[in-house]
Design an enzyme around this catalytic site. Sequence first.
Site, PDB file in Angstrom:
ATOM      1  N   GLY A 104       0.786  -1.226   0.000  1.00  0.00           N
ATOM      2  CA  GLY A 104       0.000   0.000   0.000  1.00  0.00           C
ATOM      3  C   GLY A 104       0.821   1.281   0.000  1.00  0.00           C
ATOM      4  O   GLY A 104       0.340   2.322   0.469  1.00  0.00           O
ATOM      5  N   SER A 105       2.038   1.253  -0.514  1.00  0.00           N
ATOM      6  CA  SER A 105       2.836   2.498  -0.490  1.00  0.00           C
ATOM      7  C   SER A 105       2.190   3.575  -1.365  1.00  0.00           C
ATOM      8  O   SER A 105       2.222   4.752  -1.027  1.00  0.00           O
ATOM      9  CB  SER A 105       4.270   2.227  -0.943  1.00  0.00           C
ATOM     10  OG  SER A 105       4.327   1.969  -2.326  1.00  0.00           O
ATOM     11  N   ASN A 106       1.563   3.162  -2.469  1.00  0.00           N
ATOM     12  CA  ASN A 106       0.866   4.164  -3.295  1.00  0.00           C
ATOM     13  C   ASN A 106      -0.362   4.704  -2.556  1.00  0.00           C
ATOM     14  O   ASN A 106      -0.676   5.885  -2.660  1.00  0.00           O
ATOM     15  CB  ASN A 106       0.459   3.555  -4.636  1.00  0.00           C
ATOM     16  CG  ASN A 106       1.581   3.640  -5.651  1.00  0.00           C
ATOM     17  OD1 ASN A 106       1.887   4.705  -6.150  1.00  0.00           O
ATOM     18  ND2 ASN A 106       2.212   2.522  -5.925  1.00  0.00           N
TER      19      ASN A 106
ATOM     20  N   MET B 205      -4.163  -6.536  -6.945  1.00  0.00           N
ATOM     21  CA  MET B 205      -3.739  -7.572  -7.899  1.00  0.00           C
ATOM     22  C   MET B 205      -4.901  -8.450  -8.333  1.00  0.00           C
ATOM     23  O   MET B 205      -4.845  -9.668  -8.261  1.00  0.00           O
ATOM     24  CB  MET B 205      -2.637  -8.427  -7.265  1.00  0.00           C
ATOM     25  CG  MET B 205      -1.457  -7.644  -6.770  1.00  0.00           C
ATOM     26  SD  MET B 205      -0.845  -6.451  -7.988  1.00  0.00           S
ATOM     27  CE  MET B 205       0.226  -7.471  -8.929  1.00  0.00           C
ATOM     28  N   ARG B 206      -5.987  -7.795  -8.715  1.00  0.00           N
ATOM     29  CA  ARG B 206      -7.145  -8.584  -9.144  1.00  0.00           C
ATOM     30  C   ARG B 206      -7.812  -7.834 -10.289  1.00  0.00           C
ATOM     31  O   ARG B 206      -7.907  -6.599 -10.235  1.00  0.00           O
ATOM     32  CB  ARG B 206      -8.107  -8.750  -7.963  1.00  0.00           C
ATOM     33  CG  ARG B 206      -9.088  -9.877  -8.105  1.00  0.00           C
ATOM     34  CD  ARG B 206      -9.757 -10.177  -6.772  1.00  0.00           C
ATOM     35  NE  ARG B 206      -8.849 -10.803  -5.804  1.00  0.00           N
ATOM     36  CZ  ARG B 206      -8.521 -12.094  -5.840  1.00  0.00           C
ATOM     37  NH1 ARG B 206      -8.996 -12.861  -6.805  1.00  0.00           N
ATOM     38  NH2 ARG B 206      -7.704 -12.611  -4.939  1.00  0.00           N
TER      39      ARG B 206
ATOM     40  N   ASN C 274      -6.009   3.452 -12.103  1.00  0.00           N
ATOM     41  CA  ASN C 274      -5.040   2.421 -11.717  1.00  0.00           C
ATOM     42  C   ASN C 274      -3.639   2.951 -12.006  1.00  0.00           C
ATOM     43  O   ASN C 274      -3.444   3.748 -12.924  1.00  0.00           O
ATOM     44  CB  ASN C 274      -5.273   1.139 -12.518  1.00  0.00           C
ATOM     45  CG  ASN C 274      -4.278   0.026 -12.142  1.00  0.00           C
ATOM     46  OD1 ASN C 274      -4.099  -0.281 -10.971  1.00  0.00           O
ATOM     47  ND2 ASN C 274      -3.619  -0.539 -13.146  1.00  0.00           N
TER      48      ASN C 274
ATOM     49  N   HIS D 260       0.149   1.626 -13.002  1.00  0.00           N
ATOM     50  CA  HIS D 260       0.855   0.447 -13.515  1.00  0.00           C
ATOM     51  C   HIS D 260       2.325   0.815 -13.685  1.00  0.00           C
ATOM     52  O   HIS D 260       2.637   1.876 -14.238  1.00  0.00           O
ATOM     53  CB  HIS D 260       0.238   0.021 -14.856  1.00  0.00           C
ATOM     54  CG  HIS D 260       0.919  -1.147 -15.467  1.00  0.00           C
ATOM     55  ND1 HIS D 260       0.733  -2.439 -15.024  1.00  0.00           N
ATOM     56  CD2 HIS D 260       1.814  -1.230 -16.487  1.00  0.00           C
ATOM     57  CE1 HIS D 260       1.484  -3.258 -15.757  1.00  0.00           C
ATOM     58  NE2 HIS D 260       2.154  -2.549 -16.634  1.00  0.00           N
TER      59      HIS D 260
ATOM     60  N   GLU E 131     -12.221  -2.613 -19.332  1.00  0.00           N
ATOM     61  CA  GLU E 131     -12.334  -4.050 -19.121  1.00  0.00           C
ATOM     62  C   GLU E 131     -11.026  -4.803 -19.378  1.00  0.00           C
ATOM     63  O   GLU E 131     -10.695  -5.742 -18.687  1.00  0.00           O
ATOM     64  CB  GLU E 131     -13.443  -4.608 -20.027  1.00  0.00           C
ATOM     65  CG  GLU E 131     -13.983  -5.923 -19.525  1.00  0.00           C
ATOM     66  CD  GLU E 131     -15.415  -6.169 -19.981  1.00  0.00           C
ATOM     67  OE1 GLU E 131     -16.058  -5.219 -20.448  1.00  0.00           O
ATOM     68  OE2 GLU E 131     -15.853  -7.310 -19.856  1.00  0.00           O
TER      69      GLU E 131
ATOM     70  N   GLU F 159       6.207   6.953  -8.677  1.00  0.00           N
ATOM     71  CA  GLU F 159       4.776   6.604  -8.614  1.00  0.00           C
ATOM     72  C   GLU F 159       4.084   7.413  -7.515  1.00  0.00           C
ATOM     73  O   GLU F 159       2.953   7.887  -7.667  1.00  0.00           O
ATOM     74  CB  GLU F 159       4.618   5.115  -8.310  1.00  0.00           C
ATOM     75  CG  GLU F 159       5.057   4.211  -9.430  1.00  0.00           C
ATOM     76  CD  GLU F 159       4.951   2.748  -9.031  1.00  0.00           C
ATOM     77  OE1 GLU F 159       3.971   2.382  -8.353  1.00  0.00           O
ATOM     78  OE2 GLU F 159       5.845   1.976  -9.400  1.00  0.00           O
TER      79      GLU F 159
HETATM   80  C1  GRF Z   1       3.800  -0.780  -7.476  1.00  0.00           C
HETATM   81  O1  GRF Z   1       4.871  -0.994  -8.373  1.00  0.00           O
HETATM   82  C2  GRF Z   1       2.590  -0.368  -8.282  1.00  0.00           C
HETATM   83  O2  GRF Z   1       2.918   0.303  -9.475  1.00  0.00           O
HETATM   84  C3  GRF Z   1       1.943  -1.672  -8.592  1.00  0.00           C
HETATM   85  O3  GRF Z   1       2.092  -2.442  -7.421  1.00  0.00           O
HETATM   86  C4  GRF Z   1       3.391  -2.117  -6.842  1.00  0.00           C
HETATM   87  C5  GRF Z   1       3.292  -2.064  -5.341  1.00  0.00           C
HETATM   88  O4  GRF Z   1       2.452  -1.009  -5.010  1.00  0.00           O
HETATM   89  N1  GRF Z   1       0.571  -1.472  -8.950  1.00  0.00           N
HETATM   90  P1  GRF Z   1       2.139  -0.598  -3.462  1.00  0.00           P
HETATM   91  O5  GRF Z   1       3.465  -0.404  -2.760  1.00  0.00           O
HETATM   92  O6  GRF Z   1       1.340  -1.733  -2.845  1.00  0.00           O
HETATM   93  O7  GRF Z   1       1.368   0.675  -3.596  1.00  0.00           O
END
Ligand code: GRF
Length: 202
Positions: A11-13, A89-90, A106, A108, A141, A173
């Site tokens: 969850g860093s983002n 991741m889904r 999202n 990426h 989609e 990011e």
């Molecule tokens: C990051 O590289 C993001 O771009 C991808 O998942 C990775 C981990 O993200 N979607 P986070 O640290 O869980 O936000």
Amino acid sequence: KRVVVFISGGGSNMLALADACAAPDSPAEIVAVISDKAEAAGLAKAKARGIPTFAFERKNYDGKAEHEAAILAALDELQPDILCLAGYMRLISGAFIGRYDGRILNIHPSLLPLFAGLHTHQRAIDAGMKIAGCTVHFVTEGMDEGPIIAQAAVPVLGTDTAEKLAARLLGVEHKLYPLALKLVAEGMVRMEGGRAILSPVA
Ligand code: GRF
């Protein structure tokens, strides 16, 4: 604008979005964090910030439809304006996307349309790329293929491993996603006719 962030891991983002939304002039407020993993480390970080969290373990549901129905019911209560997938991741179904059409973002970790899917850093290194990057896009989609809102690039160094490149990109990011969310929350960018439309400053 009310925002719900979806995570599956660290969850860093999500944290970067939470920190940006905590600014007094932020046009967006994170009202909840949802995960498909009860053990997602990001859930504890969200809780520590006083953000409501909800976990919907996929294995607790018979199928994808039931899993999504439970999440959608929670969203009906939360009434979000925007959903931000951040390390979620889904894949979400067309029916789910249709409920929030043009309002799901999202991030990426590649310069889409290059390297959609997984292992983006190693693939960029293997391809001999001299730059790599990240993309925030509207979710449609297909996987990692919606209209692009914002991108940022970093150099790929000869000494780079996938881990080093990932770490360099993650810091970028954390700047790009809050910027992209701000643009959408302020109505500067919207999805229309399958494209990301930038509105002139009103
Ligand atoms: C990051 O590289 C993001 O771009 C991808 O998942 C990775 C981990 O993200 N979607 P986070 O640290 O869980 O936000």
